[in-house]
Design a protein around this motif. Structure first.
Motif, PDB file in Angstrom:
ATOM      1  N   ILE A 101      -0.452   3.044  -3.160  1.00 56.25           N
ATOM      2  CA  ILE A 101      -1.489   3.713  -3.939  1.00 56.25           C
ATOM      3  C   ILE A 101      -1.332   5.217  -3.828  1.00 56.25           C
ATOM      4  CG2 ILE A 101      -3.978   4.107  -4.124  1.00 56.25           C
ATOM      5  CD1 ILE A 101      -4.403   1.254  -3.232  1.00 56.25           C
ATOM      6  N   ASP A 105      -4.426   6.706  -9.143  1.00 55.52           N
ATOM      7  CA  ASP A 105      -4.273   5.288  -9.462  1.00 55.52           C
ATOM      8  C   ASP A 105      -5.602   4.566  -9.615  1.00 55.52           C
ATOM      9  OD1 ASP A 105      -1.578   5.598  -9.414  1.00 55.52           O
ATOM     10  OD2 ASP A 105      -1.264   4.717  -7.433  1.00 55.52           O
ATOM     11  N   LEU A 112     -11.587   0.646  -3.055  1.00 54.11           N
ATOM     12  CA  LEU A 112     -10.528   0.832  -2.062  1.00 54.11           C
ATOM     13  C   LEU A 112     -11.175   0.920  -0.683  1.00 54.11           C
ATOM     14  CD1 LEU A 112      -7.502   1.263  -1.548  1.00 54.11           C
ATOM     15  CD2 LEU A 112      -7.895   3.719  -1.796  1.00 54.11           C
ATOM     16  N   ASN A 210      -6.115   8.929  -0.709  1.00 48.57           N
ATOM     17  CA  ASN A 210      -5.947   7.833  -1.663  1.00 48.57           C
ATOM     18  C   ASN A 210      -6.845   7.969  -2.881  1.00 48.57           C
ATOM     19  OD1 ASN A 210      -4.059   6.511  -0.039  1.00 48.57           O
ATOM     20  ND2 ASN A 210      -5.655   5.506   1.142  1.00 48.57           N
TER      21      ASN A 210
END
Length: 257
Positions: A101, A105, A112, A210
């Motif tokens: 990731i 994204d 997440l 992330n």
């Protein structure tokens, strides 16, 4: 002390034709190319290698393992496998999905979750929270700097309000599709970095590598699926892998389909 090198078995090393005949009986002569050599696997165990000429398998090779029992002259065949050579096209090394990731994204509605032992987060009671002001004289020092001890000009009240409105109405504000479908707001996220100054009560900086907003200014009522406290529901849990199955099909049965 080094281990003694296994002495090659002359009968097994010379069993090239027998290995080829056994291989062509298993896979067909059309897919078998030249003999590429042999490798001594152990005492009275040798593997012979043949080029694979099957379409789509450039650089691959057939491996035929032959063996001989003690005090026996007959050569027996252990296995036939297809192995990749140095120039073979193989799949890249598997990388877990969490490591694949990248920022950007996440789509609206994606979640997440963070592992319980994520090194980027610590309990607030053990580490404290980021203070808005280092001490009671931080504001005095800021005013002195703005008066000319560092910059010629600084933002006016109007300029600051325009910037705040622009950020609040942008992708880092509460009206973006990502924020509208988020399970929680940035104000309760452990990845939020507090900022000092007059905009500290409305904005912070995302520090989740992330998340789509990593390193960007976000409003406290913004949010995304990478919130530090997000949890997956039962319907969102990964599908468990099926039980292992022992495959007894031969190459002839597969190619007959």
């Amino acid at each position: 002390m080094t281990a003694a090198r296994t002495r090659p078995d002359a009968a097994l090393v010379g069993a090239v034709d027998a290995a080829r005949a056994f291989l062509t009986d298993q896979v067909g002569s059309a897919d078998v190319g030249e003999h590429l050599g042999h490798e001594v696997e152990g005492e009275r165990v040798v593997s012979h290698f043949f080029a694979c000429t099957r379409a789509g398998y450039r650089g691959w090779r057939w491996s035929v393992t032959v063996a001989r029992a003690p005090r026996q002259k007959a050569v027996t065949f252990d296995e036939v496998v297809l192995t990749p050579g140095d120039d073979a096209i193989v799949a890249p090394e598997w990388v877990p999905w969490k490591e694949r990731i990248k920022p950007g994204d996440l789509s609206p509605g994606d979640l997440l979750p963070v592992e319980d032992d994520d090194p980027r987060l610590v309990p607030t009671y053990s580490f404290g929270d980021d203070p808005l002001d280092a001490d009671d004289k931080a504001q005095v020092r800021q005013v002195a700097q703005d008066l000319g001890l560092g910059r010629v000009r600084t933002l006016s009240v109007e300029g600051r309000q325009l910037a705040a409105q622009r950020w609040y109405d942008g992708d880092g504000g509460p009206s973006s599709p990502l924020a509208q479908s988020a399970p929680g707001s940035c104000t309760s996220c452990g990845f939020l970095l507090r900022i000092a100054g007059p905009l500290s009560e409305l904005f912070g900086v995302c520090a989740n590598g992330n998340a789509n907003d990593d390193g960007r200014v976000v409003s406290l009522d913004h949010g995304c699926g990478a919130h530090s406290e997000v949890q997956l529901g039962k319907k969102q849990q990964p599908v468990p892998l099926p039980d292992p199955v022992f495959d007894t099909m031969t190459l002839d049965e597969i190619e007959s389909f």
